[in-house]
Design a protein around this motif. Structure first.
Motif, PDB file in Angstrom:
ATOM      1  N   CYS A  72       0.824  -1.209   0.000  1.00 15.11           N
ATOM      2  CA  CYS A  72       0.000   0.000   0.000  1.00 15.11           C
ATOM      3  C   CYS A  72       0.861   1.263   0.000  1.00 15.11           C
ATOM      4  N   PHE A  73       0.447   2.236  -0.796  1.00 14.98           N
ATOM      5  CA  PHE A  73       1.096   3.533  -0.876  1.00 14.98           C
ATOM      6  C   PHE A  73       0.008   4.605  -0.839  1.00 14.98           C
ATOM      7  N   THR A  74       0.198   5.653  -0.042  1.00 12.62           N
ATOM      8  CA  THR A  74      -0.842   6.665   0.126  1.00 12.62           C
ATOM      9  C   THR A  74      -0.257   8.072   0.148  1.00 12.62           C
ATOM     10  N   ARG A  75      -1.151   9.036  -0.039  1.00 14.74           N
ATOM     11  CA  ARG A  75      -0.786  10.443   0.130  1.00 14.74           C
ATOM     12  C   ARG A  75      -2.053  11.239   0.389  1.00 14.74           C
ATOM     13  N   ASP A  76      -2.037  12.017   1.466  1.00 18.76           N
ATOM     14  CA  ASP A  76      -3.084  12.996   1.765  1.00 18.76           C
ATOM     15  C   ASP A  76      -2.449  14.365   1.572  1.00 18.76           C
ATOM     16  N   TYR A  77      -2.973  15.137   0.661  1.00 24.11           N
ATOM     17  CA  TYR A  77      -2.400  16.454   0.393  1.00 24.11           C
ATOM     18  C   TYR A  77      -2.989  17.481   1.346  1.00 24.11           C
ATOM     19  N   GLN A 128      -4.189  20.840  -9.338  1.00 20.81           N
ATOM     20  CA  GLN A 128      -4.153  19.465  -8.851  1.00 20.81           C
ATOM     21  C   GLN A 128      -5.572  18.972  -8.596  1.00 20.81           C
ATOM     22  N   VAL A 129      -5.847  17.751  -9.014  1.00 20.16           N
ATOM     23  CA  VAL A 129      -7.196  17.188  -8.902  1.00 20.16           C
ATOM     24  C   VAL A 129      -7.322  16.155  -7.785  1.00 20.16           C
ATOM     25  N   VAL A 130      -6.224  15.848  -7.096  1.00 19.24           N
ATOM     26  CA  VAL A 130      -6.215  14.808  -6.076  1.00 19.24           C
ATOM     27  C   VAL A 130      -6.080  15.415  -4.692  1.00 19.24           C
ATOM     28  N   ASP A 131      -7.042  15.103  -3.821  1.00 22.80           N
ATOM     29  CA  ASP A 131      -6.968  15.486  -2.415  1.00 22.80           C
ATOM     30  C   ASP A 131      -6.310  14.352  -1.625  1.00 22.80           C
ATOM     31  N   LEU A 167     -11.296  13.166  -4.976  1.00 25.83           N
ATOM     32  CA  LEU A 167     -11.048  14.269  -5.893  1.00 25.83           C
ATOM     33  C   LEU A 167     -11.092  15.611  -5.163  1.00 25.83           C
ATOM     34  N   ALA A 168     -10.153  16.468  -5.500  1.00 25.67           N
ATOM     35  CA  ALA A 168     -10.077  17.804  -4.905  1.00 25.67           C
ATOM     36  C   ALA A 168     -11.133  18.701  -5.537  1.00 25.67           C
ATOM     37  N   ASP A 169     -11.559  19.693  -4.790  1.00 18.04           N
ATOM     38  CA  ASP A 169     -12.540  20.657  -5.295  1.00 18.04           C
ATOM     39  C   ASP A 169     -11.796  21.796  -5.987  1.00 18.04           C
ATOM     40  N   GLN A 170     -10.989  21.427  -6.962  1.00 21.70           N
ATOM     41  CA  GLN A 170     -10.209  22.396  -7.733  1.00 21.70           C
ATOM     42  C   GLN A 170      -9.748  21.713  -9.006  1.00 21.70           C
ATOM     43  N   GLY A 221     -20.294   5.737 -15.950  1.00 24.39           N
ATOM     44  CA  GLY A 221     -20.656   6.063 -14.580  1.00 24.39           C
ATOM     45  C   GLY A 221     -20.890   7.557 -14.443  1.00 24.39           C
ATOM     46  N   LYS A 222     -21.234   7.988 -13.269  1.00 24.96           N
ATOM     47  CA  LYS A 222     -21.520   9.401 -13.034  1.00 24.96           C
ATOM     48  C   LYS A 222     -20.233  10.231 -13.003  1.00 24.96           C
ATOM     49  N   ILE A 223     -19.123   9.636 -12.551  1.00 23.04           N
ATOM     50  CA  ILE A 223     -17.851  10.351 -12.481  1.00 23.04           C
ATOM     51  C   ILE A 223     -16.959   9.909 -13.634  1.00 23.04           C
ATOM     52  N   ARG A 224     -16.414  10.877 -14.346  1.00 27.81           N
ATOM     53  CA  ARG A 224     -15.400  10.641 -15.371  1.00 27.81           C
ATOM     54  C   ARG A 224     -14.358  11.732 -15.203  1.00 27.81           C
ATOM     55  N   SER A 225     -13.215  11.383 -14.651  1.00 30.35           N
ATOM     56  CA  SER A 225     -12.165  12.355 -14.435  1.00 30.35           C
ATOM     57  C   SER A 225     -10.837  11.749 -14.847  1.00 30.35           C
ATOM     58  N   ASN A 226      -9.734  12.401 -14.514  1.00 32.85           N
ATOM     59  CA  ASN A 226      -8.422  11.974 -14.956  1.00 32.85           C
ATOM     60  C   ASN A 226      -7.382  12.452 -13.965  1.00 32.85           C
ATOM     61  N   LEU A 227      -6.348  11.641 -13.722  1.00 36.12           N
ATOM     62  CA  LEU A 227      -5.246  12.061 -12.851  1.00 36.12           C
ATOM     63  C   LEU A 227      -4.394  13.166 -13.474  1.00 36.12           C
TER      64      LEU A 227
END
Length: 159
Positions: free
Chosen positions: A26-31, A42-45, A66-69, A131-137
């Motif tokens: 496991c690898f994680t990150r909380d921004y 940045q799109v990742v929270d 997903l970040a609100d930005q 699906g309802k969400i379609r995003s990208n890293l």
């Protein structure tokens, strides 16, 4: 005989080095809010990737808050959870998503964590369908986006 042994070890060493660099676990990150403020596209929270072996390949279960930005925020996906499961079908350090969902590469991997880079990696709430969400890293305006993740206990990837 000695020469043949040295030659054999030399030929096998790149394979061994690649296998050793294959991530597992496991690898994680909380921004932090401060980090996100400094990186408005940045799109990742929060992100986690759980690498596990099965059926002769290594799978990567990617989960993202997903970040609100960035493009995620502009699309109204901020605060939503999305993900994908990728496999190392092409090369050991490239993980691709079926149904033309893109890929990411593991570009560094050490005892503390890893760095992944992508030029497009789909995030959704329902793989391969609408699906309802379609995003990208990938961040808009960038040809490649990198994420540094820390090695974590497996429980941290179960959220």
């Amino acid at each position: 005989m000695r020469y043949n042994l040295i030659l054999l070890l030399t030929l096998l060493s790149p394979i061994s080095a690649t296998a050793q660099n294959l991530p597992l676990g496991c690898f994680t990150r909380d921004y932090s809010d401060e980090h996100l403020a400094r990186n408005p596209e940045q799109v990742v929270d929060r992100i986690s990737i759980l690498f596990s072996q099965g059926d002769g390949i290594t799978n990567a279960d990617v989960k993202v808050l997903l970040a609100d930005q960035g493009h995620a925020g502009r699309a109204g996906f901020g605060g939503m959870r999305a993900g994908e499961v990728a496999g190392n079908y092409e090369t050991p350090l490239r993980f691709g998503v079926e149904c033309d969902g893109g890929a990411f590469d593991v570009i560094t991997n050490d005892a503390h964590g890893l760095t992944v880079a992508t030029d497009g990696f789909r995030l959704s709430d329902d793989s391969c369908s609408d699906g309802k969400i379609r995003s990208n890293l990938l961040e808009e305006g960038s040809s490649s986006t990198r994420y540094r993740l820390d090695r974590s206990d497996e429980a941290a990837c179960d959220w």
